[in-house]
Write a protein that holds these residues in place. Structure first.
Motif: not given
Ligand SMILES: *Cc1c(COP(=O)(O)O)cnc(C)c1O
Length: 365
Positions: A127-129, A64-66, A178-183, A59-62, A85-87, A190-193, A158-161
């Protein structure tokens, strides 16, 4: 683009929002079990994009992470995190892991540094890169090699790449997030991961995720499926625009510093060139001392000051007030995230429109 296609008449997976499905045929189909056709079609596409065996759409990137943390870490375990790290991820590490009884260390991860922080109970490195917001580059293969010899699971955001520019599983990572919310979504609507890995990891993560309930509905899955069809095109354009905008800013007299891995003087440029096939559309920069950030942001006409990133429109933000607002000023400073740092997510517009807008707003700041 064609992976994960459900057989049928059309080129689009039929939308199946039903939560009440016949169980007599065998498998119980239910959105929270991550097994509806819309969820599966997208998960298979994502797995194909990342060269993984299986994927999970959350449902979100977070989420996925949690889900990954809860599935793989138990009391008494130790985990290593890169300090860049992402905040939201940083907040989770600092506030939730201790309650789970998980020990953790935040480190400046680079080639050679993992072994120095490894303990007998170290289970995971994360990590993130490129990292958010300073685009720090970490050598994926080197971290994975060190982790392998210590039986540590490597998790990489791998969200940024995006999977177009970088495929960490090919370099030895175990799990990609991935935070699917982004790219992946790419249109800021939409918000997803997502999690991609081998079948065993995904089975374990899905089993945990199903009890936490961080699934997406059919509509979001279908929107994401549509977005993924143009991911390659969008990212190719964002790579081009990112490079051109980074170079224009670097030569601008009002800009003190630009962070973009595609610039040859970026400290991670060589490693980025080795492990990425494009440098992406994210960059950050600092204005000259004494310049008025607020005036600059208010003077923009095309580039929009908003949170989030990765969409087709160019957007801009101050990490101090947005993504990294929850970090204390001391931690931000230690991580090089200054109060005047500005992060740019370059879109797919004509690059000269973006550069002209930045230029006219800089002149007025
Ligand atoms: C936005 C972001 C997240 C969190 O994703 P959400 O979809 O907002 O929960 C995690 N990692 C990175 C690098 C992000 O930019």
């Amino acid at each position: 683009m064609h992976a994960g296609k459900v057989t049928g008449e059309g080129v689009v997976t039929p939308m199946q929002p039903s939560t009440a499905n016949n169980y007599l045929g065998g498998e119980v189909i239910y959105p929270r079990y991550y097994n509806t056709i819309n969820q599966k079609a997208v998960a298979e596409k994502l797995a194909a994009l990342e060269n993984g065996e299986a994927g999970l759409l959350t449902s979100s990137g977070m989420a996925a992470i949690t889900s990954v943390f809860f599935a793989l870490l138990k009391p008494g375990d130790h985990a290593i995190f890169d300090e860049s790290l992402y905040g939201g991820t940083y907040h989770t590490v600092m506030n939730e892991l201790e309650r789970m009884g998980v020990e953790f260390t935040l480190v400046k991860l680079d080639a050679g540094s993992l072994s120095a922080h490894t303990r007998d109970n170290t289970k995971l490195v994360y990590f993130e890169t490129p990292s958010n917001p300073l685009l720090k580059i970490t050598d994926i293969r080197s971290v994975c090699d060190q982790a392998k010899s210590n039986n540590i699971t490597v998790v990489l955001d791998n969200t940024f790449a995006t999977p177009i520019n970088q495929n960490p599983l090919d370099l030895g990572a175990d799990i990609v997030i991935h935070s699917g919310t982004k790219y992946l979504g790419g249109h800021s609507d939409l918000i997803c991961g997502a999690v991609v890995s081998n079948g065993d990891y995904i089975d374990a993560i899905r089993s945990t995720a199903a009890t936490f309930g961080g699934n997406v509905n059919a509509h979001t899955a279908s929107l994401l499926e549509r977005s993924l069809k143009t991911l390659g095109l969008r990212v190719a354009r964002q790579n081009e625009n990112g490079q051109l905008v980074a170079e224009a800013l670097r030569h601008h007299s009002a800009v003190a510093r630009v962070y973009y891995p595609g610039l040859t003087d970026h400290p991670g440029h060589e490693i980025a060139a080795k492990q990425m096939s494009g440098f992406g559309g994210m960059l950050s920069f600092e204005l000259n001392e004494g310049m008025d950030t607020r005036k600059f942001l208010l003077g923009l006409k095309l580039v929009q000051p908003t949170v989030s990133l990765g969409g087709v429109e160019t957007i801009i933000c101050e990490p101090v007030k947005t993504s990294h607002a929850k970090m204390t000023p001391e931690v931000r400073e230690a991580n090089g995230i200054g109060d005047t740092l500005i992060r740019l997510s370059v879109g797919i517009e004509d690059y000269s429109d973006i550069v002209e807008d930045l230029d006219q707003a800089l002149k007025h700041a």
